[in-house]
Write a protein that holds these residues in place. Structure first.
Motif, short mmCIF file in Angstrom:
data_model
loop_
_atom_site.label_atom_id
_atom_site.label_comp_id
_atom_site.label_asym_id
_atom_site.label_seq_id
_atom_site.Cartn_x
_atom_site.Cartn_y
_atom_site.Cartn_z
N THR A 92 -7.90 10.66 -5.05
CA THR A 92 -6.55 10.99 -4.00
C THR A 92 -5.32 10.47 -4.44
O THR A 92 -4.79 9.73 -5.43
N LEU A 93 -4.38 11.00 -3.02
CA LEU A 93 -3.46 10.88 -4.18
C LEU A 93 -2.26 10.17 -3.07
O LEU A 93 -2.51 10.73 -2.21
N ARG A 94 -2.01 8.83 -3.15
CA ARG A 94 -0.85 8.38 -1.70
C ARG A 94 0.42 7.73 -2.77
O ARG A 94 0.74 8.50 -3.99
N GLN A 95 1.57 8.13 -1.98
CA GLN A 95 2.75 8.33 -2.10
C GLN A 95 3.80 6.67 -1.63
O GLN A 95 2.57 6.07 0.18
N TYR A 96 4.77 5.68 -2.67
CA TYR A 96 4.94 4.61 -2.02
C TYR A 96 6.27 4.98 -1.11
O TYR A 96 6.89 6.16 -1.56
N PRO A 97 6.09 4.47 -0.30
CA PRO A 97 7.56 4.45 0.52
C PRO A 97 8.65 3.91 0.03
O PRO A 97 8.55 3.36 -0.79
N GLN A 100 1.02 -1.25 -0.41
CA GLN A 100 0.09 0.06 -0.44
C GLN A 100 0.95 1.33 0.06
O GLN A 100 1.56 1.34 0.61
N ALA A 101 0.87 2.36 -0.88
CA ALA A 101 0.94 4.28 -0.50
C ALA A 101 0.12 4.04 0.60
O ALA A 101 -0.52 3.76 1.49
N THR A 102 1.44 5.72 1.06
CA THR A 102 1.05 5.93 2.40
C THR A 102 0.60 7.43 2.28
O THR A 102 1.52 7.75 1.19
#
Length: 354
Positions: free
Chosen positions: A37-42, A6-8
């Motif tokens: 919606t926008l999230r980022q992978y660690p 999951q992206a965070t």
């Protein structure tokens, strides 16, 4: 067993213009509704990877890091072209959805691909990811098999035979990475002169010229959430080219920290290759050669090259931290890591029969 990657939350300073992303996505993909919606992978210290969701529809956007960069070092459009050409003959490549070369959108080239919903193994198995020793071994072999599969793709049939620069790949790599280290060296890191000299002196002739990934690791492999022993995807094709397959294997093994390695090397571990059931580095080499048909009487050169290349990558990142170009505290110890890798290279050189 799920453990789907999951992206965070988006890191400070790495947010995207959501309205611009939305306009681009709705032009590129018919039928998208609502606001994304926008999230980022660690993780990652190079290109930035985001998850873009429209309800049940999920995409991945890849762009270069922010700030001044050399275009050739983060060529998003080249990566997308390679993936598009490979997809018909190597099905583990995610499907490219759209590319963008208009700087008015996000200020950089970028591309969007399908999101492969699956498990990505990073430093350790996620909590509850219960594989016994036999299952871990099977997973390990399956991951190596996908590298072998890549190296046996017919590059000409895939239209990728011009991806590289022709004969002289090994020499170009040694010269290129040596030059990069000299440019990135800081005063608190060793000079690597003995290592670079040994590599230049011991260079073998090029072997077969095949498609190579150049960053093949567990955290660039996607596993089936319903059967975590099965590889369903391979990510991060930024450095793919035509070259020597044993150089590619050497690159991968630089990250292959096994259970009996010394503590400083254990501190660099970023994939679960220490688990019971995982092959040792030597077992990986033996298995790869048996499966692929590529052979070397002595693998020392490729192992030491991989460690040196990893040291240069680490040092390039540390150079940015050392000179205040990034404040990411993850990079504060990278100078010490580069110094350790110099010592490891020197020890392997003393032990080598080459």
């Amino acid at each position: 067993m799920t453990h789907i990657d999951q992206a965070t939350d988006i890191r400070d300073g790495e947010a995207l213009d959501l309205a611009a992303v939305d306009r681009f996505m709705k032009q590129a993909v018919p039928g998208l509704k609502g606001q994304p919606t926008l999230r980022q992978y660690p993780g990652g210290a190079s290109n930035l990877t985001y998850q873009v969701d429209y309800g049940e529809r999920s995409f991945v956007l890849r762009r270069p890091p922010f700030g001044q960069i050399a275009r050739s070092a983060h060529d998003m459009l080249r990566e997308a072209r390679v993936m598009q050409a490979l997809k018909p003959v190597y099905p583990y490549v995610p499907t490219i959805v759209a590319t963008c070369d208009d700087p008015a959108v996000l200020g950089c080239d970028f591309y969007v691909m399908e999101r492969l919903e699956g498990i990505i193994l990073r430093q350790d198995f996620p909590e509850g990811f219960n594989l016994d020793e036999a299952g871990t071994r099977t997973l390990c072999l399956n991951v190596i098999d996908k590298l072998v599969d890549l190296h046996t793709v017919d590059a000409r049939a895939a239209g990728l035979d011009t991806l590289g620069k022709g004969p002289g790949y090994v020499q170009r790599q040694i010269r290129g990475w040596s030059d990069r280290f000299r440019r990135a060296r800081t005063e608190d890191v060793g000079d690597f002169d003995a290592v670079m000299g040994w590599l230049a002196d011991k260079m073998p002739e090029d072997r077969a010229q095949v498609i190579i990934h150049n960053d093949y690791r567990f955290d660039n492999v996607v596993l089936n959430p319903d059967n975590p022993l099965e590889v369903i995807g391979v990510l991060d094709w930024e450095m793919a080219t035509i070259g020597d397959p044993l150089m590619d294997l050497g690159n991968s093994l630089a990250y292959w920290v096994q259970a009996d390695d010394e503590p400083p090397f254990q501190m660099l571990r970023r994939q679960p290759t220490h688990r019971p059931g995982m092959l040792t580095r030597q077992q990986v080499v033996d298995y790869y050669m048996e499966r692929s048909g590529f052979h070397a009487d002595n693998f020392d050169f490729y192992e030491i090259y991989g460690l040196f290349r990893l040291a240069v990558i680490i040092q390039q990142i540390y150079y940015r931290y050392y000179h205040g170009q990034t404040r990411d505290k993850r990079f504060a110890i990278f100078g010490q890591a580069a110094n350790y890798l110099e010592q490891r290279c020197q020890r392997r050189i003393r032990e080598s029969r080459l």
